[in-house]
Design a protein around this motif. Structure first.
Motif, mmCIF file in Angstrom:
data_model
loop_
_atom_site.group_PDB
_atom_site.id
_atom_site.type_symbol
_atom_site.label_atom_id
_atom_site.label_comp_id
_atom_site.label_asym_id
_atom_site.label_seq_id
_atom_site.Cartn_x
_atom_site.Cartn_y
_atom_site.Cartn_z
ATOM 1 N N HIS A 81 44.041 46.524 32.280
ATOM 2 C CA HIS A 81 43.174 45.404 31.878
ATOM 3 C C HIS A 81 43.867 44.058 32.135
ATOM 4 O O HIS A 81 43.227 43.103 32.602
ATOM 5 C CB HIS A 81 42.788 45.513 30.399
ATOM 6 C CG HIS A 81 41.805 46.596 30.116
ATOM 7 N ND1 HIS A 81 40.567 46.655 30.711
ATOM 8 C CD2 HIS A 81 41.885 47.677 29.299
ATOM 9 C CE1 HIS A 81 39.917 47.720 30.281
ATOM 10 N NE2 HIS A 81 40.697 48.372 29.418
ATOM 11 N N MET A 82 45.144 44.030 31.855
ATOM 12 C CA MET A 82 45.889 42.790 32.093
ATOM 13 C C MET A 82 45.974 42.499 33.594
ATOM 14 O O MET A 82 45.857 41.344 34.023
ATOM 15 C CB MET A 82 47.278 42.867 31.472
ATOM 16 C CG MET A 82 47.227 42.811 29.944
ATOM 17 S SD MET A 82 48.833 42.907 29.202
ATOM 18 C CE MET A 82 49.387 41.247 29.428
ATOM 19 N N MET A 83 46.152 43.513 34.406
ATOM 20 C CA MET A 83 46.187 43.323 35.859
ATOM 21 C C MET A 83 44.823 42.862 36.378
ATOM 22 O O MET A 83 44.744 41.985 37.246
ATOM 23 C CB MET A 83 46.604 44.624 36.558
ATOM 24 C CG MET A 83 48.036 45.050 36.299
ATOM 25 S SD MET A 83 49.226 43.875 36.938
ATOM 26 C CE MET A 83 49.144 44.251 38.659
ATOM 27 N N ASP A 84 43.758 43.474 35.834
ATOM 28 C CA ASP A 84 42.408 43.046 36.215
ATOM 29 C C ASP A 84 42.183 41.583 35.849
ATOM 30 O O ASP A 84 41.610 40.807 36.626
ATOM 31 C CB ASP A 84 41.346 43.919 35.534
ATOM 32 C CG ASP A 84 41.296 45.330 36.092
ATOM 33 O OD1 ASP A 84 41.857 45.555 37.192
ATOM 34 O OD2 ASP A 84 40.714 46.207 35.416
ATOM 35 N N PHE A 85 42.641 41.220 34.664
ATOM 36 C CA PHE A 85 42.488 39.836 34.228
ATOM 37 C C PHE A 85 43.317 38.895 35.109
ATOM 38 O O PHE A 85 42.868 37.814 35.472
ATOM 39 C CB PHE A 85 42.894 39.685 32.758
ATOM 40 C CG PHE A 85 42.564 38.349 32.202
ATOM 41 C CD1 PHE A 85 41.253 37.986 31.938
ATOM 42 C CD2 PHE A 85 43.571 37.419 31.979
ATOM 43 C CE1 PHE A 85 40.948 36.736 31.448
ATOM 44 C CE2 PHE A 85 43.273 36.169 31.487
ATOM 45 C CZ PHE A 85 41.956 35.825 31.221
ATOM 46 N N ALA A 86 44.516 39.319 35.474
ATOM 47 C CA ALA A 86 45.362 38.511 36.355
ATOM 48 C C ALA A 86 44.680 38.343 37.716
ATOM 49 O O ALA A 86 44.687 37.251 38.304
ATOM 50 C CB ALA A 86 46.736 39.141 36.513
ATOM 51 N N GLN A 87 44.089 39.427 38.234
ATOM 52 C CA GLN A 87 43.379 39.352 39.514
ATOM 53 C C GLN A 87 42.181 38.416 39.402
ATOM 54 O O GLN A 87 41.909 37.629 40.316
ATOM 55 C CB GLN A 87 42.925 40.749 39.965
ATOM 56 C CG GLN A 87 42.263 40.770 41.320
ATOM 57 C CD GLN A 87 43.192 40.300 42.425
ATOM 58 O OE1 GLN A 87 44.375 40.617 42.421
ATOM 59 N NE2 GLN A 87 42.671 39.521 43.347
#
Length: 189
Positions: A81-87
């Protein structure tokens, strides 16, 4: 003509000022959008981290006996989720950069082109004004000379001499009231 050029110059300057104001407003909107996006990202991160902390604290306080595998799975989900948010953040930043470039192409480049065009028009107007002022002055001089020539009494005497009728002609040079005019290269001979 100069008045028309000055009016055109004023209009072009007004249009340039309007384009610059539009560009400034667009830049302010972009900056405001970036600031809003930063605040939204910060708030979302805080909420997300707070929720994660609360979930972890709740699980620890409740004394759940979940397996390490399940905790690792949830941690991986959180990472995803954090990676998705970063993307998402990177994508939004790219879109804002693209929007800024589009605004630059639509407003800054035309404004620069307008300024160059205005400069060329003004330079041409100044040159034309100077050129036609000289033409008019030369035409006035030529007209004055032609008027003086028309008002004079110059004639050809014996088909080879230029004669002028004068009011006071010495007797020795008179010939039917005219005086011989010598060419410049024969003057005084």
């Amino acid at each position: 003509m100069m008045l028309k050029i000055m009016v055109l110059s004023d209009k072009l300057q007004e249009q340039s000022a309007r384009a610059e104001a539009i560009q400034k407003r667009a830049a302010a909107k972009i900056e405001s959008g970036l600031a809003d996006m930063d605040r939204t990202i910060d708030e979302a991160m805080r909420r997300h981290m707070s929720a994660v902390r609360e979930d972890v604290a709740r699980e620890v306080l409740a004394g759940s006996r979940e397996s390490v595998a399940q905790f690792t799975s949830e941690l991986e989900d959180l990472k995803r989720h954090m990676m998705d948010f970063a993307q998402f953040s990177v994508d939004m930043e790219r879109k804002m950069d693209k929007t800024g470039k589009i605004l630059a192409k639509r407003f800054i480049l035309p404004a620069a082109l307008l300024a160059v065009t205005m400069s060329a028009v003004i330079a041409a107007a100044i040159w034309l004004g100077t050129h036609y002022r000289n033409v008019i002055e030369n035409s006035k001089i030529e007209a004055a000379l032609l008027e003086q020539y028309e008002n004079s009494a110059l004639y050809l005497c014996d088909s080879k001499y230029l004669c002028a009728k004068t009011t006071k002609t010495p007797t020795q040079y008179r010939k039917q009231g005219y005086v011989f005019i010598a060419p410049k290269n024969q003057a005084g001979k």
